[in-house]
Design an enzyme around this catalytic site. Structure first.
Site, PDB file in Angstrom:
ATOM      1  N   ASP A 489      40.815   0.497 -31.438  1.00  0.00           N
ATOM      2  CA  ASP A 489      40.638   1.848 -31.237  1.00  0.00           C
ATOM      3  C   ASP A 489      41.778   2.112 -30.687  1.00  0.00           C
ATOM      4  OD1 ASP A 489      37.372   2.238 -30.027  1.00  0.00           O
ATOM      5  OD2 ASP A 489      37.845   0.519 -29.788  1.00  0.00           O
ATOM      6  N   HIS A 529      36.881   9.955 -27.728  1.00  0.00           N
ATOM      7  CA  HIS A 529      36.095   9.350 -26.637  1.00  0.00           C
ATOM      8  C   HIS A 529      36.332   8.414 -25.301  1.00  0.00           C
ATOM      9  CE1 HIS A 529      35.226   5.615 -28.923  1.00  0.00           C
ATOM     10  NE2 HIS A 529      35.312   5.764 -28.363  1.00  0.00           N
ATOM     11  N   ASP A 537      30.449  -2.073 -23.301  1.00  0.00           N
ATOM     12  CA  ASP A 537      31.881  -1.407 -22.779  1.00  0.00           C
ATOM     13  C   ASP A 537      32.006  -2.605 -21.842  1.00  0.00           C
ATOM     14  OD1 ASP A 537      32.055   0.403 -24.836  1.00  0.00           O
ATOM     15  OD2 ASP A 537      31.674   1.995 -23.218  1.00  0.00           O
ATOM     16  N   GLU A 622      30.885   7.844 -32.351  1.00  0.00           N
ATOM     17  CA  GLU A 622      30.103   7.962 -33.586  1.00  0.00           C
ATOM     18  C   GLU A 622      30.151   9.385 -33.401  1.00  0.00           C
ATOM     19  OE1 GLU A 622      28.640   4.172 -32.141  1.00  0.00           O
ATOM     20  OE2 GLU A 622      26.798   5.827 -31.303  1.00  0.00           O
ATOM     21  N   LYS A 731      31.738   6.994 -38.350  1.00  0.00           N
ATOM     22  CA  LYS A 731      30.543   6.245 -38.102  1.00  0.00           C
ATOM     23  C   LYS A 731      29.125   6.913 -37.569  1.00  0.00           C
ATOM     24  CE  LYS A 731      30.198   2.475 -34.730  1.00  0.00           C
ATOM     25  NZ  LYS A 731      30.703   1.500 -33.071  1.00  0.00           N
ATOM     26  N   HIS A 736      17.564   2.166 -33.311  1.00  0.00           N
ATOM     27  CA  HIS A 736      16.514   1.512 -34.136  1.00  0.00           C
ATOM     28  C   HIS A 736      15.066   1.416 -33.452  1.00  0.00           C
ATOM     29  CE1 HIS A 736      17.695  -1.803 -32.047  1.00  0.00           C
ATOM     30  NE2 HIS A 736      18.350  -1.851 -31.736  1.00  0.00           N
ATOM     31  N   THR A 778      26.229   0.297 -38.260  1.00  0.00           N
ATOM     32  CA  THR A 778      25.824  -0.175 -37.199  1.00  0.00           C
ATOM     33  C   THR A 778      24.152  -1.317 -37.210  1.00  0.00           C
ATOM     34  OG1 THR A 778      24.770   1.269 -35.267  1.00  0.00           O
ATOM     35  CG2 THR A 778      27.585   0.692 -35.094  1.00  0.00           C
ATOM     36  N   GLU A 816      29.378  -2.412 -39.432  1.00  0.00           N
ATOM     37  CA  GLU A 816      29.633  -3.564 -37.711  1.00  0.00           C
ATOM     38  C   GLU A 816      28.042  -4.091 -36.857  1.00  0.00           C
ATOM     39  OE1 GLU A 816      30.670  -0.688 -34.897  1.00  0.00           O
ATOM     40  OE2 GLU A 816      32.669  -0.417 -36.268  1.00  0.00           O
ATOM     41  N   ASN A 817      28.324  -4.437 -36.602  1.00  0.00           N
ATOM     42  CA  ASN A 817      27.930  -5.550 -35.801  1.00  0.00           C
ATOM     43  C   ASN A 817      27.517  -5.055 -34.329  1.00  0.00           C
ATOM     44  OD1 ASN A 817      29.625  -7.404 -35.774  1.00  0.00           O
ATOM     45  ND2 ASN A 817      28.461  -7.806 -34.182  1.00  0.00           N
ATOM     46  N   ALA A 818      26.309  -4.735 -34.423  1.00  0.00           N
ATOM     47  CA  ALA A 818      25.553  -3.879 -32.881  1.00  0.00           C
ATOM     48  C   ALA A 818      26.569  -5.114 -30.648  1.00  0.00           C
ATOM     49  CB  ALA A 818      24.971  -3.087 -32.575  1.00  0.00           C
ATOM     50  N   LEU A 819      26.388  -6.109 -31.276  1.00  0.00           N
ATOM     51  CA  LEU A 819      25.732  -6.796 -30.455  1.00  0.00           C
ATOM     52  C   LEU A 819      26.923  -8.207 -31.255  1.00  0.00           C
ATOM     53  CD1 LEU A 819      22.481  -6.299 -28.754  1.00  0.00           C
ATOM     54  CD2 LEU A 819      24.936  -5.118 -27.543  1.00  0.00           C
ATOM     55  N   ARG A 856      33.256  -8.483 -32.157  1.00  0.00           N
ATOM     56  CA  ARG A 856      34.383  -8.738 -31.389  1.00  0.00           C
ATOM     57  C   ARG A 856      35.268  -9.829 -30.970  1.00  0.00           C
ATOM     58  NH1 ARG A 856      36.272  -3.958 -29.450  1.00  0.00           N
ATOM     59  NH2 ARG A 856      34.317  -3.178 -28.790  1.00  0.00           N
TER      60      ARG A 856
END
Length: 952
Positions: A489, A529, A537, A622, A731, A736, A778, A816-819, A856
């Site tokens: 970022d 953002h 975060d 996003e 993005k 879901h 994601t 990407e993976n979300a978590l 990450r």
């Protein structure tokens, strides 16, 4: 005169048969691809040589078309002066003349995504002009002198790999044969050994002949070749003595293999006999087997045509007086031999006929004789009622393959080939460059690069790289694990924190240098953002202070919910084009920021470090509204709230409603609160407001505003980075929950107007196609079984829908993976989504994600157990291949970014809302991390996965 006339007519007819066996209809992109953006059409075209008479067959889906254009339109991807247009799903275009032709797909955005094809059609060989002193061949055996590099007569099929079976889907054949025969004088084999280079500008390998320094020079001479001996059949090959009426002494030529197939070389390369061999009217021999035509035949048989020294032979009158004889794959030793009225009792001169059918004579069928029979496909059998016949190992494909000037000189008894199907050498499949991809090269086409997101606070809010040594250590760990690159970022709130247009890139330059020094590539996010307030975060980095100060006097510059709560994590799209920021609009702020980035990172751009610019378009970077902010109390699986109640968006909606004839319509006031369920709100419940005319109008306006916002900012990004060797990306959030219910409430509040009968994501993909941008999605790691039942969640179906929409719009998709997850179950799900139909061992799979970014980098990821599993995951993403530093090898072509295409109207964008079934997905990946993680690591991974499942 009747007999010669009939003989010549037979010659014409048989020549036409040969022509039909020589031309090719190429399926564009075949055999594994088609006319679409997922096929590497440039590489496909470069691997073929196209001749006049060949055909191109385009196979494509209804959303594509084929347009032939001039070169200028081809280069610009604009069909302004189209030559011809085609549609309907299947189009065959004949290549009737030499030269270059250009084709593109006319659907918006498709050409720039790779649906463009340049085809260079080569002329077939023409006979050189005869010398004025040279009579016609029928009058005299005089022959004209060729240029130093005489083209080959026959095109050369490629040689497939021994491990490669003949493809089932061979292209159809259509007539073409070189119209003229290049005739050259006989040469002394003691002076010049024929080159093994593939000859001719019309060779299917595309190589060009080179004159040999030792080749005799016949310019100005008139060599005359007169046969004074007789063909002698000895041990399966033919011997003939010739006398040359020039300064050359008599030379010996040998058809090595001769009547028995194999390879052949005639000293002198080209030969014309008037009077024939053994008394047969006319004989033309090009390359000692490249092409042979006998009128009168050998042994008195009416007509004989021999192509490739045995590759194809047709005798009318036959050998030994038999009415009709057809030999495919050699005379007396080839794959198929048919005698009508023929000798009947012989299995082939020299022995070894794979299959012979003799109709007449003694009338028997013999399968296999002599030595070395092998099973293989009959190459020309589709012209005759014989299939899957046996072929002798003495097949005569060598001359056909190597061309008229390159047949090796060796005895036929040493010409026994390796026990494999000779169909791989003479084949009706598409003829390609002789170089065949290795297994490793094919597997590399399945390679999906893996990137790792750097920590959110790698550069602190004070614009300091706090622990550079640890960063370098961690980057080296990633590089050792085979990772391709990292994502970071680039926070607006850090870079422009001191005031408008006061940019400080120093800390980020240090990070970029460290990444480059570690041999990794970089994806940079233009993060407009706030960091903080969203799931995951762990640090807080607000947007620039000077912007927040403007918001104190005008809070409507921020997204606002029905209750009037402001969200300062991103500027409302209602101010995109309002001059509220020291004379600049929000879009101008974003554009100026990106311009400064390019200027200050130009050296990293030039070295190729930065391969991807992801443009932040909303909260969490996003393209969405901030409908589910944890900072305002949202909790999973709440439906969220609409975020359009700032004064600027309220005014825009009022204007839109009035223009639609409904000035009385207002923004929704019945859509519930953040943590409601759909049925608890009047707007989303069954038969609620969302299905009424008013509700549909609002949802269309709300989602369209998001499309326009993304389109405008991406257009600015494209202006800034045009010409740089990188990709743009945007993005999209993986919302879901409530996907399984009719109203899709959580998606609707975020701005994704997605229902069971309306696709809310494909219009985004179509918009991205205008800017040559990647769609980054994601929640790749999530499975339905891991979600709580009351959330009505379906992440697997959501991912399939979004990725399929992107592929249908012919754009690249990444994810990407979300978590954060460290278990093999999550990795296996990512692998499945990265290659939905698994590995293609013959090359690039039909469906393959452009890349995956893992969320990450952390100390937890680098713990030994987790890192060991992660390394296996990376290897599986790479299709079990080692790290590949050259993206071209896995078909990632990173050329200069092209300018955005013309704006797509809202009407055209909304055409993409038509719901379609997603592409099929396999149930499980064929590259499982669980299978690769053996021993204690694998056991622990599976145990962790089971424990996680218990808590769902």
């Amino acid at each position: 005169m009747a007999a010669p006339r009939n003989t010549l007519m037979n010659l014409v007819i048989v020549t036409m048969l040969i022509e039909s066996a020589m031309a090719v209809t190429y399926t564009v992109g075949g055999p594994n691809g088609r006319w679409d953006s997922t096929t590497d059409l440039k590489t496909w075209a470069s691997s073929h040589s196209f001749l006049v008479g060949d055909n191109l067959n385009f196979q494509y889906s209804p959303n594509h078309e084929v347009i032939e254009v001039p070169k200028a339109d081809y280069d610009s991807c604009q069909a302004r002066n189209s030559i011809q247009s085609y549609s309907g799903g299947s189009t065959t275009i004949p290549l009737s003349s030499p030269g270059k032709r250009y084709f593109i797909c006319g659907t918006a955005g498709h050409c720039s995504q790779g649906m463009k094809l340049e085809v260079h059609t080569l002329a077939t060989s023409a006979a050189p002009a005869a010398s004025p002193l040279s009579p016609s061949p029928l009058e005299s055996p005089l022959v004209p002198t060729p240029s130093p590099a005489t083209p080959s007569l026959a095109p050369e099929p490629s040689i497939a790999s021994p491990a490669e079976p003949v493809p089932e889907s061979a292209p159809t054949l259509s007539p073409t044969l070189p119209s003229g025969l290049p005739i050259s004088p006989a040469s002394d084999p003691t002076d010049h050994i024929p080159s093994t280079e593939a000859p001719s500008s019309i060779s299917r390998t595309g190589s060009s002949p080179q004159p040999s320094a030792s080749a005799p020079n016949y310019i100005g001479s008139l060599p005359i070749s007169l046969t004074v001996g007789i063909d002698i059949l000895h041990d399966g090959y033919l011997q003939t003595m010739e006398l040359s009426v020039i300064t050359r002494p008599a030379v010996t030529w040998a058809s090595l293999g001769g009547l028995n197939g194999g390879a052949a070389f005639v000293a002198g390369g080209h030969r014309i006999d008037v009077g024939g061999v053994g008394g047969g009217g006319l004989r033309i021999d090009v390359g000692g087997g490249g092409l042979r035509i006998d009128v009168g035949g050998v042994g008195g048989g009416g007509l004989r045509i021999d192509v490739g020294g045995g590759g194809l032979r047709i005798d009318v009158g036959g050998v030994g007086g038999g009415g009709l004889r057809i030999v495919v794959g050699g005379v007396g030793g080839g794959g198929l031999e048919v005698d009508v009225g023929g000798d009947g009792v012989k299995s082939g001169l020299g022995g070894g006929g794979g299959l012979k059918l003799a109709l007449g004579g003694l009338g028997w069928v013999r399968v296999g004789s002599g030595f070395g029979e092998l099973g293989c496909r009959c190459f020309f059998c589709r012209h005759f009622p014989f299939l899957n016949v046996l072929e002798s190992t003495e097949g005569a494909s060598t001359v056909w393959r190597q061309g008229v000037n390159s047949a090796p000189a060796f005895c036929s008894r040493s010409a026994i080939q390796s026990p494999r199907a000779i169909a791989s050498e003479i084949s009706t499949t598409e003829r390609k460059v002789a170089t065949t991809l290795t297994y490793q090269e094919k597997m590399l086409k399945n390679y999906v690069p893996i990137f790792v997101m750097l920590p959110l606070g790698v550069v602190t809010v004070d614009n300091v790289l706090e622990d550079g040594d640890k960063l370098v250590k961690d980057l080296k760990e990633l590089r050792a694990a085979g990772v391709d690159g990292v994502m970071i970022d680039v926070w607006w709130g850090i870079i422009e924190s001191k005031g408008p247009k006061q940019y400080d890139w120093s800390a980020y330059r240090s990070v970029f240098q460290a990444v480059q020094d570690c041999g990794l590539k970089l994806q940079a996010i233009m993060s407009f953002h706030q960091c903080g307030g969203n799931v995951g975060d762990v640090v807080t980095i607000p947007i620039p202070k000077w912007v927040l100060e403007i918001g104190e006097s005008d809070p409507d510059i921020f997204y606002t919910n029905l209750k009037g709560n402001r969200n300062p994590e991103y500027l409302t799209l209602g101010v995109d084009n309002l001059h509220l920021f020291d004379g600049r609009t929000a879009v101008q702020i974003y554009s100026d920021y990106m311009k400064s980035f390019r200027e200050n990172m130009s050296d990293f751009l030039e070295t190729g470090l930065i391969i991807d610019i992801e443009v932040g378009l909303g909260p969490a970077g996003e393209l969405r509204y901030p409908s589910y902010p944890e900072s305002q109390g949202w909790a999973f699986p709440g439906i969220g709230e609409f975020q359009c109640y700032d004064k600027y968006l309220q005014a825009e909606f009022k204007e839109a409603a009035t223009a639609a004839g409904h000035p009385e319509w207002a923004l929704p006031d019945n859509a519930g609160e953040y943590n409601d369920t759909p049925e608890s709100s009047e707007f989303f419940r069954s038969n609620g407001t969302y299905v009424t005319e008013k509700g549909k109008f609002f949802l269309t306006w709300y989602s369209n505003k998001l499309l326009i916002h993304g389109d405008q900012i991406l257009d600015e990004a494209n202006k800034v980075f045009v010409g740089c060797k990188l990709k743009l990306a945007a993005k999209v959030s993986g919302i879901h929950w409530w996907y399984e219910v009719d109203n899709h409430a959580a998606e609707l509040t975020a701005g994704y107007y997605n229902l069971k009968d309306r696709d809310g994501y494909r219009p985004i993909a179509r918009m991205l196609s205008r800017h040559h941008a990647i769609l980054n999605f994601t929640c790749l790691e999530m499975r339905n079984s891991e979600q709580s039942a009351d959330a009505k969640s379906a992440p697997e179906e959501l991912v399939q829908q979004v990725l399929s929409g992107g592929w249908r719009e012919n754009i690249e998709v990444a994810g990407e993976n979300a978590l954060s997850r460290y278990d093999s179950v999550a990795y296996d799900q990512i692998l499945l989504n990265a290659r939905p139909n698994g590995i293609n061992k013959d090359g690039q799979p039909k469906l393959r994600m452009y890349g995956v970014t893992y969320l990450r980098l952390s100390d937890e990821l680098l713990q030994k157990t987790n890192l060991d599993i992660f390394k296996i995951f990376v290897k599986k993403m790479h299709a079990d291949q080692d790290y590949c530093p050259d993206p071209e090898k896995y078909n990632h072509h990173l050329g200069p970014l092209e300018r955005s295409k013309p704006e797509i109207s809202i009407e055209d964008l909304l055409e993409a809302t038509k719901a379609e079934e997603p592409f099929p997905w396999d149930k499980e990946t064929d590259m499982s991390v669980s299978d690769g993680a053996g021993g204690l690591v694998g056991l622990l991974s599976k145990l962790i996965s089971k424990i996680l499942a218990l808590f769902k």
